[in-house]
Design a protein around this motif. Structure first.
Motif, PDB file in Angstrom:
ATOM      1  N   SER A  49       0.816  -1.217   0.000  1.00  0.00           N
ATOM      2  CA  SER A  49       0.000   0.000   0.000  1.00  0.00           C
ATOM      3  C   SER A  49       0.851   1.269   0.000  1.00  0.00           C
ATOM      4  O   SER A  49       0.341   2.360  -0.245  1.00  0.00           O
ATOM      5  CB  SER A  49      -0.925  -0.002   1.212  1.00  0.00           C
ATOM      6  N   ASN A  50       2.138   1.136   0.282  1.00  0.00           N
ATOM      7  CA  ASN A  50       3.011   2.318   0.275  1.00  0.00           C
ATOM      8  C   ASN A  50       3.529   2.674  -1.116  1.00  0.00           C
ATOM      9  O   ASN A  50       4.211   3.699  -1.273  1.00  0.00           O
ATOM     10  CB  ASN A  50       4.207   2.113   1.217  1.00  0.00           C
ATOM     11  N   ALA A  51       3.230   1.857  -2.120  1.00  0.00           N
ATOM     12  CA  ALA A  51       3.787   2.095  -3.456  1.00  0.00           C
ATOM     13  C   ALA A  51       3.470   3.510  -3.942  1.00  0.00           C
ATOM     14  O   ALA A  51       4.314   4.179  -4.554  1.00  0.00           O
ATOM     15  CB  ALA A  51       3.246   1.060  -4.433  1.00  0.00           C
ATOM     16  N   GLY A  52       2.244   3.964  -3.655  1.00  0.00           N
ATOM     17  CA  GLY A  52       1.839   5.283  -4.128  1.00  0.00           C
ATOM     18  C   GLY A  52       2.680   6.421  -3.585  1.00  0.00           C
ATOM     19  O   GLY A  52       2.813   7.467  -4.232  1.00  0.00           O
ATOM     20  N   LEU A  53       3.284   6.197  -2.418  1.00  0.00           N
ATOM     21  CA  LEU A  53       4.110   7.262  -1.826  1.00  0.00           C
ATOM     22  C   LEU A  53       5.354   7.549  -2.659  1.00  0.00           C
ATOM     23  O   LEU A  53       5.886   8.650  -2.633  1.00  0.00           O
ATOM     24  CB  LEU A  53       4.567   6.844  -0.429  1.00  0.00           C
ATOM     25  N   TYR A  54       5.824   6.512  -3.359  1.00  0.00           N
ATOM     26  CA  TYR A  54       7.076   6.639  -4.101  1.00  0.00           C
ATOM     27  C   TYR A  54       6.858   6.978  -5.574  1.00  0.00           C
ATOM     28  O   TYR A  54       7.817   7.182  -6.315  1.00  0.00           O
ATOM     29  CB  TYR A  54       7.894   5.345  -3.983  1.00  0.00           C
ATOM     30  N   GLY A  55       5.593   7.010  -6.006  1.00  0.00           N
ATOM     31  CA  GLY A  55       5.288   7.418  -7.376  1.00  0.00           C
ATOM     32  C   GLY A  55       5.201   8.935  -7.460  1.00  0.00           C
ATOM     33  O   GLY A  55       5.102   9.628  -6.431  1.00  0.00           O
ATOM     34  N   ALA A  56       5.216   9.447  -8.685  1.00  0.00           N
ATOM     35  CA  ALA A  56       5.242  10.906  -8.862  1.00  0.00           C
ATOM     36  C   ALA A  56       4.065  11.615  -8.183  1.00  0.00           C
ATOM     37  O   ALA A  56       4.281  12.632  -7.501  1.00  0.00           O
ATOM     38  CB  ALA A  56       5.311  11.250 -10.346  1.00  0.00           C
ATOM     39  N   PRO A  57       2.812  11.097  -8.275  1.00  0.00           N
ATOM     40  CA  PRO A  57       1.724  11.817  -7.604  1.00  0.00           C
ATOM     41  C   PRO A  57       1.892  11.863  -6.082  1.00  0.00           C
ATOM     42  O   PRO A  57       1.644  12.903  -5.458  1.00  0.00           O
ATOM     43  CB  PRO A  57       0.477  11.028  -8.013  1.00  0.00           C
ATOM     44  N   GLY A  58       2.326  10.742  -5.493  1.00  0.00           N
ATOM     45  CA  GLY A  58       2.535  10.699  -4.040  1.00  0.00           C
ATOM     46  C   GLY A  58       3.657  11.637  -3.618  1.00  0.00           C
ATOM     47  O   GLY A  58       3.553  12.357  -2.618  1.00  0.00           O
ATOM     48  N   LEU A  59       4.735  11.628  -4.378  1.00  0.00           N
ATOM     49  CA  LEU A  59       5.865  12.510  -4.062  1.00  0.00           C
ATOM     50  C   LEU A  59       5.456  13.968  -4.190  1.00  0.00           C
ATOM     51  O   LEU A  59       5.874  14.827  -3.400  1.00  0.00           O
ATOM     52  CB  LEU A  59       7.049  12.216  -4.990  1.00  0.00           C
TER      53      LEU A  59
END
Ligand code: SAM
Length: 224
Positions: free
Chosen positions: A151-161
Protein backbone atom coordinates in the motif's frame (compact mmCIF):
# COMPACT_ATOMS: atom_id res chain seq x y z
CA UNK A 1 19.06 -14.69 24.34
CA UNK A 2 16.05 -13.17 22.53
CA UNK A 3 13.03 -11.79 24.40
CA UNK A 4 9.73 -10.72 22.95
CA UNK A 5 8.77 -7.28 24.31
CA UNK A 6 5.42 -7.13 22.55
CA UNK A 7 3.37 -8.64 19.73
CA UNK A 8 0.12 -7.29 18.30
CA UNK A 9 -2.02 -8.33 15.34
CA UNK A 10 -3.82 -5.44 13.71
CA UNK A 11 -5.42 -4.45 10.42
CA UNK A 12 -1.99 -4.21 8.75
CA UNK A 13 -0.78 -7.58 9.99
CA UNK A 14 1.35 -8.57 12.94
CA UNK A 15 3.97 -6.33 14.57
CA UNK A 16 6.45 -7.61 17.11
CA UNK A 17 9.21 -6.02 19.15
CA UNK A 18 12.14 -8.17 20.20
CA UNK A 19 15.25 -7.56 22.29
CA UNK A 20 18.37 -9.67 22.02
CA UNK A 21 21.91 -9.58 23.34
CA UNK A 22 24.55 -9.25 20.62
CA UNK A 23 27.86 -11.12 20.70
CA UNK A 24 29.56 -8.01 22.15
CA UNK A 25 26.98 -7.85 24.96
CA UNK A 26 25.08 -4.88 23.51
CA UNK A 27 21.29 -4.94 23.73
CA UNK A 28 19.68 -4.87 20.27
CA UNK A 29 15.99 -4.13 19.64
CA UNK A 30 14.29 -5.53 16.53
CA UNK A 31 11.04 -4.63 14.82
CA UNK A 32 9.43 -7.55 12.97
CA UNK A 33 6.41 -7.02 10.69
CA UNK A 34 4.40 -10.07 9.62
CA UNK A 35 7.30 -12.29 10.59
CA UNK A 36 9.72 -10.31 8.39
CA UNK A 37 12.62 -8.38 9.89
CA UNK A 38 11.88 -4.66 9.41
CA UNK A 39 14.76 -3.02 11.30
CA UNK A 40 17.01 -3.15 14.33
CA UNK A 41 19.22 -0.65 16.08
CA UNK A 42 22.65 -2.19 15.51
CA UNK A 43 23.57 0.92 13.47
CA UNK A 44 21.07 3.79 13.39
CA UNK A 45 23.36 6.31 11.70
CA UNK A 46 21.28 6.49 8.53
CA UNK A 47 17.93 6.80 10.35
CA UNK A 48 19.44 9.72 12.24
CA UNK A 49 21.05 11.14 9.09
CA UNK A 50 17.61 11.28 7.48
CA UNK A 51 16.73 13.93 10.07
CA UNK A 52 20.03 15.76 10.40
CA UNK A 53 20.77 16.00 6.66
CA UNK A 54 17.30 17.40 5.92
CA UNK A 55 17.37 19.85 8.81
CA UNK A 56 20.86 21.04 7.83
CA UNK A 57 19.33 22.19 4.53
CA UNK A 58 16.61 24.44 5.97
CA UNK A 59 17.11 27.84 7.51
CA UNK A 60 15.26 29.45 10.37
CA UNK A 61 13.83 28.81 13.80
CA UNK A 62 10.42 27.52 14.89
CA UNK A 63 10.68 24.68 12.40
CA UNK A 64 7.78 22.32 11.91
CA UNK A 65 8.63 18.71 10.95
CA UNK A 66 6.50 15.78 9.78
CA UNK A 67 7.93 12.27 10.31
CA UNK A 68 6.41 9.09 8.84
CA UNK A 69 6.74 6.52 10.49
CA UNK A 70 8.00 6.14 14.04
CA UNK A 71 9.77 2.75 13.86
CA UNK A 72 12.15 2.47 16.82
CA UNK A 73 12.19 6.26 17.24
CA UNK A 74 15.73 7.13 16.12
CA UNK A 75 14.77 9.59 13.37
CA UNK A 76 12.25 11.32 15.62
CA UNK A 77 14.75 11.67 18.45
CA UNK A 78 17.32 13.16 16.06
CA UNK A 79 14.74 15.74 14.97
CA UNK A 80 14.01 16.65 18.60
CA UNK A 81 17.74 17.12 19.24
CA UNK A 82 18.20 19.42 16.24
CA UNK A 83 18.31 23.19 16.74
CA UNK A 84 15.30 25.33 15.84
CA UNK A 85 12.69 22.57 15.91
CA UNK A 86 9.41 23.76 17.44
CA UNK A 87 7.04 20.95 16.42
CA UNK A 88 7.42 17.29 15.40
CA UNK A 89 4.33 15.52 14.09
CA UNK A 90 4.96 11.77 13.82
CA UNK A 91 2.46 9.65 11.91
CA UNK A 92 2.78 5.90 12.47
CA UNK A 93 0.69 3.19 10.83
CA UNK A 94 0.89 0.73 13.71
CA UNK A 95 -0.99 1.64 16.89
CA UNK A 96 1.14 -0.89 18.74
CA UNK A 97 4.29 1.15 18.21
CA UNK A 98 2.65 4.23 19.73
CA UNK A 99 1.71 2.11 22.76
CA UNK A 100 5.24 0.75 23.08
CA UNK A 101 6.61 4.30 22.76
CA UNK A 102 4.36 5.42 25.63
CA UNK A 103 5.69 2.49 27.70
CA UNK A 104 9.28 3.58 27.01
CA UNK A 105 10.10 0.40 25.06
CA UNK A 106 11.50 2.12 21.95
CA UNK A 107 15.27 2.47 22.27
CA UNK A 108 15.52 5.58 20.07
CA UNK A 109 12.81 7.47 21.90
CA UNK A 110 12.79 6.33 25.53
CA UNK A 111 10.41 9.15 26.53
CA UNK A 112 7.48 10.75 24.73
CA UNK A 113 7.13 13.64 27.17
CA UNK A 114 8.67 16.35 24.96
CA UNK A 115 5.86 18.90 24.51
CA UNK A 116 6.93 19.49 20.89
CA UNK A 117 6.10 15.89 20.02
CA UNK A 118 2.71 15.00 18.50
CA UNK A 119 2.42 11.23 17.92
CA UNK A 120 -0.47 10.24 15.69
CA UNK A 121 -1.73 6.91 14.41
CA UNK A 122 -2.43 6.64 10.69
CA UNK A 123 -1.06 6.65 7.19
CA UNK A 124 1.40 9.48 6.64
CA UNK A 125 0.00 9.89 3.11
CA UNK A 126 -3.11 11.39 4.73
CA UNK A 127 -1.02 13.96 6.61
CA UNK A 128 0.30 15.92 3.64
CA UNK A 129 -1.52 19.16 4.38
CA UNK A 130 -0.56 21.80 1.79
CA UNK A 131 2.26 24.14 2.83
CA UNK A 132 2.23 22.93 6.45
CA UNK A 133 5.82 21.82 7.18
CA UNK A 134 9.43 22.97 6.82
CA UNK A 135 10.66 19.37 6.62
CA UNK A 136 8.95 16.10 5.68
CA UNK A 137 10.85 12.89 6.53
CA UNK A 138 9.69 9.57 5.13
CA UNK A 139 11.02 6.24 6.38
CA UNK A 140 7.96 4.06 6.04
CA UNK A 141 9.34 1.23 3.97
CA UNK A 142 12.54 -0.21 2.55
CA UNK A 143 12.38 2.11 -0.42
CA UNK A 144 10.71 2.15 -3.81
CA UNK A 145 12.03 -1.21 -5.01
CA UNK A 146 11.27 -3.56 -2.09
CA UNK A 147 8.12 -2.70 -0.15
CA UNK A 148 7.05 -4.26 3.14
CA UNK A 149 3.57 -2.75 2.66
CA UNK A 150 2.38 -2.80 -0.97
CA UNK A 151 0.00 0.00 0.00
CA UNK A 152 3.01 2.32 0.28
CA UNK A 153 3.79 2.09 -3.46
CA UNK A 154 1.84 5.28 -4.13
CA UNK A 155 4.11 7.26 -1.83
CA UNK A 156 7.08 6.64 -4.10
CA UNK A 157 5.29 7.42 -7.38
CA UNK A 158 5.24 10.91 -8.86
CA UNK A 159 1.72 11.82 -7.60
CA UNK A 160 2.53 10.70 -4.04
CA UNK A 161 5.86 12.51 -4.06
CA UNK A 162 4.18 15.64 -5.39
CA UNK A 163 1.74 15.56 -2.47
CA UNK A 164 4.60 15.13 0.00
CA UNK A 165 6.44 18.04 -1.62
CA UNK A 166 3.23 20.08 -1.52
CA UNK A 167 3.11 19.64 2.26
CA UNK A 168 6.25 21.80 2.46
CA UNK A 169 6.46 25.51 2.85
CA UNK A 170 8.50 27.24 0.11
CA UNK A 171 12.18 26.35 0.62
CA UNK A 172 11.26 23.30 2.70
CA UNK A 173 12.95 19.90 2.31
CA UNK A 174 11.52 16.42 1.67
CA UNK A 175 13.83 13.55 2.64
CA UNK A 176 13.28 9.85 2.00
CA UNK A 177 15.23 6.90 3.46
CA UNK A 178 15.89 4.00 1.11
CA UNK A 179 17.52 0.60 1.66
CA UNK A 180 19.22 0.98 -1.73
CA UNK A 181 20.42 3.94 -3.77
CA UNK A 182 17.69 4.68 -6.32
CA UNK A 183 18.56 6.70 -9.43
CA UNK A 184 14.92 6.24 -10.50
CA UNK A 185 13.55 7.85 -7.36
CA UNK A 186 16.14 10.62 -7.60
CA UNK A 187 15.10 11.38 -11.18
CA UNK A 188 11.43 11.29 -10.19
CA UNK A 189 12.09 13.81 -7.40
CA UNK A 190 14.18 16.08 -9.65
CA UNK A 191 11.41 16.09 -12.27
CA UNK A 192 8.61 17.12 -9.90
CA UNK A 193 7.19 20.55 -10.63
CA UNK A 194 8.30 22.96 -7.91
CA UNK A 195 11.54 21.15 -7.00
CA UNK A 196 14.51 23.51 -6.79
CA UNK A 197 17.11 20.77 -6.40
CA UNK A 198 17.32 17.07 -5.60
CA UNK A 199 20.22 14.93 -4.40
CA UNK A 200 20.99 11.44 -3.17
CA UNK A 201 23.36 10.69 -0.30
CA UNK A 202 24.75 7.14 -0.40
CA UNK A 203 25.53 6.05 3.16
CA UNK A 204 27.61 2.90 3.78
CA UNK A 205 26.83 0.88 6.90
CA UNK A 206 28.85 -2.15 8.04
CA UNK A 207 26.88 -5.05 9.52
CA UNK A 208 28.42 -8.38 10.48
CA UNK A 209 31.42 -7.83 8.24
CA UNK A 210 29.39 -6.77 5.18
CA UNK A 211 29.04 -3.23 3.89
CA UNK A 212 25.53 -2.16 2.87
CA UNK A 213 24.77 1.03 0.98
CA UNK A 214 21.65 2.78 2.21
CA UNK A 215 20.50 6.13 0.82
CA UNK A 216 18.81 9.34 1.81
CA UNK A 217 17.17 11.23 -1.04
CA UNK A 218 16.48 14.93 -0.60
CA UNK A 219 14.38 17.40 -2.59
CA UNK A 220 13.94 21.08 -1.84
CA UNK A 221 10.75 22.90 -2.69
CA UNK A 222 11.50 26.06 -4.62
CA UNK A 223 10.97 29.37 -2.85
CA UNK A 224 8.90 30.87 -5.68
C1 SAM B 1 11.80 1.30 9.14
S1 SAM B 1 10.62 1.88 10.25
C2 SAM B 1 11.11 3.55 10.54
C3 SAM B 1 12.37 3.65 11.34
C4 SAM B 1 12.61 5.01 11.94
N1 SAM B 1 13.16 5.90 10.93
C5 SAM B 1 13.54 4.94 13.12
O1 SAM B 1 14.39 5.82 13.25
O2 SAM B 1 13.43 4.03 13.96
C6 SAM B 1 9.19 2.13 9.25
C7 SAM B 1 7.98 2.52 10.09
O3 SAM B 1 6.98 3.08 9.22
C8 SAM B 1 5.72 2.58 9.59
N2 SAM B 1 4.85 2.74 8.41
C9 SAM B 1 4.76 1.93 7.33
N3 SAM B 1 3.94 2.48 6.41
C10 SAM B 1 3.48 3.65 6.92
C11 SAM B 1 2.62 4.68 6.45
N4 SAM B 1 2.07 4.60 5.24
N5 SAM B 1 2.36 5.74 7.25
C12 SAM B 1 2.94 5.82 8.48
N6 SAM B 1 3.79 4.88 8.99
C13 SAM B 1 4.06 3.82 8.21
C14 SAM B 1 6.00 1.17 10.03
O4 SAM B 1 4.96 0.66 10.85
C15 SAM B 1 7.32 1.35 10.77
O5 SAM B 1 7.10 1.67 12.11
Amino acid sequence: MRTELGRVSGPNGEVALWRRTADDGALVTELVVDGVFAMDDVDTSTERALATEALARVAGAELSVLVGGLGLGWTTAAVLRSPGVAEVVVVELEDALLGWAAEGLLPGLPSTSDPRLDLQAGDVAAAFLPGRYDVVLLDVDNGPDFLVHGSNAGLYGAPGLARALGALRPGGVLAIWSADPSPTLLARLADLPGVADAEQLVLPVEREGRVFEYAVLLARRSTA
